[in-house]
Motif scaffolding. Structure first.
Motif, short mmCIF file in Angstrom:
data_model
loop_
_atom_site.label_atom_id
_atom_site.label_comp_id
_atom_site.label_asym_id
_atom_site.label_seq_id
_atom_site.Cartn_x
_atom_site.Cartn_y
_atom_site.Cartn_z
N GLN A 1 -30.46 8.81 -19.51
CA GLN A 1 -29.09 9.02 -19.97
C GLN A 1 -28.33 9.83 -18.91
O GLN A 1 -27.18 9.54 -18.60
CB GLN A 1 -29.14 9.76 -21.31
CG GLN A 1 -27.83 9.74 -22.06
CD GLN A 1 -27.99 10.23 -23.50
OE1 GLN A 1 -29.10 10.43 -24.00
NE2 GLN A 1 -26.87 10.41 -24.16
N ASP B 1 -30.88 3.57 -21.15
CA ASP B 1 -30.30 4.58 -22.04
C ASP B 1 -28.84 4.82 -21.66
O ASP B 1 -28.55 5.52 -20.70
CB ASP B 1 -31.11 5.87 -21.97
CG ASP B 1 -30.87 6.77 -23.18
OD1 ASP B 1 -29.97 6.47 -23.99
OD2 ASP B 1 -31.59 7.78 -23.32
N GLU B 2 -27.95 4.21 -22.40
CA GLU B 2 -26.49 4.30 -22.19
C GLU B 2 -26.08 3.97 -20.76
O GLU B 2 -25.44 4.78 -20.08
CB GLU B 2 -26.00 5.69 -22.61
CG GLU B 2 -26.38 6.01 -24.06
CD GLU B 2 -25.57 7.15 -24.67
OE1 GLU B 2 -24.49 7.47 -24.13
OE2 GLU B 2 -26.00 7.67 -25.70
N THR C 1 -32.76 8.26 -27.84
CA THR C 1 -33.43 8.69 -26.61
C THR C 1 -34.86 9.11 -26.90
O THR C 1 -35.78 8.83 -26.11
CB THR C 1 -32.64 9.84 -25.93
OG1 THR C 1 -31.33 9.34 -25.60
CG2 THR C 1 -33.32 10.34 -24.67
MG LIG Z 1 -29.49 9.79 -26.34
#
Ligand SMILES: [Mg+2]
Ligand SMILES: Nc1ncnc2c1ncn2[C@@H]1O[C@H](COP(=O)(O)OP(=O)(O)O)[C@@H](O)[C@H]1O
Length: 252
Positions: free
Chosen positions: A85, A176-177, A43
């Protein structure tokens, strides 16, 4: 060609070296995955490259332009978008309004023509709604356009976040994810969406934990551990790398 590359990028938070001397290239038009255990600096990489956090040392280039230290809004206007995220939506706006708000930088009409509802503003508004609806169709949310995102399933909220990022018409998107916490079916929607974006020529950097997902979609993989690159290559190569196995499985 690499659409984005970092040269010896380092990011420190006090005594923590979150990104340590990273030279990462993201090939244009492909899907690059950035993986690694929790806290390995994934991140942070996105935050530094997109201008959220200042870099400690090193350089960032987008299409050979030095964007190191550039302000976050300028970076996004160059064509770089990202999702978070932790999902960030306007809970009190409808789904389509969430996408429209993200497109506000495209509006050419001044505040007065907005208030007066001039014909040029109405035309622009109509075009933006059409574009927003196209994006909602792309992520499978066309039937939810006038719902509130509040009560929506987690996977659908994720899709809306991606639609909002795409509203900027980026050339490069950081995810991000995107599949974190998703059900099996929602997961397939996201995987399919990756392939559609790739077909449209959008370059993707994907941070993800699920190895099946990476294996299915990623052209290239970088593996981080404690802020450093420990392996890079195709999935088939990195999955056999002893350093990668050790990072994920521990000493044994
Ligand atoms: Mg992360
Ligand atoms: N804003 C911040 N302030 C201080 N430390 C941070 C901050 N963001 C991340 N870190 C630290 O940097 C390291 C990498 O974190 P992060 O990039 O979030 O890892 P990942 O996304 O791979 O899980 C961790 O040790 C984390 O605690």
């Amino acid at each position: 060609m690499d659409i984005l590359r970092t040269e010896n990028m380092t990011k420190r938070f006090g005594g923590v070296v979150a990104n340590n001397d990273l030279s990462i290239g993201i090939p244009e038009g492909e899907i690059t995955a950035l993986i690694g255990p929790n806290g390995s600096g994934k991140t942070t990489f996105i935050n530094v490259v997109t201008g959220v956090h200042p870099i400690t040392s090193g350089k960032v280039y987008f299409k050979d332009q030095d964007i190191t230290g550039m302000e976050i809004n300028r970076i996004s206007r160059l064509g770089i978008a990202r999702t978070f995220q932790k999902i960030r939506l306007f809970e009190n706006l409808s789904v389509i309004e969430n996408v429209l708000v993200a497109r506000k930088s495209f509006y050419k009409s001044g505040p007065l023509s907005v208030v007066l509802g001039t014909p040029s503003f109405r035309k622009e508004e109509k075009e933006n709604r059409e574009k927003a609806m196209e994006l909602l169709e792309l992520v499978g949310l066309e039937d939810n356009a006038y719902d509130s995102p509040k009560g929506m399933a987690y996977g659908l909220r994720r899709c809306l976040e991606i639609a909002r990022a795409l509203a900027l018409e980026p050339q490069l998107i950081f995810l991000d994810e995107p599949a974190a916490g998703m059900t099996r079916d929602e997961f397939k929607v996201i995987m399919n969406l990756m392939m559609i974006l790739k077909e449209k020529g959008i370059t993707i950097l994907l941070v993800e934990h699920t190895m099946d997902f990476i294996k299915a979609v990623a052209d290239w993989v970088y593996v981080l551990n404690f802020g450093q690159i420990i392996a890079k290559g195709t999935f088939d190569v990195i999955e056999k790398d002893p350093l990668v196995l050790k990072a994920y499985l521990g000493e044994d």
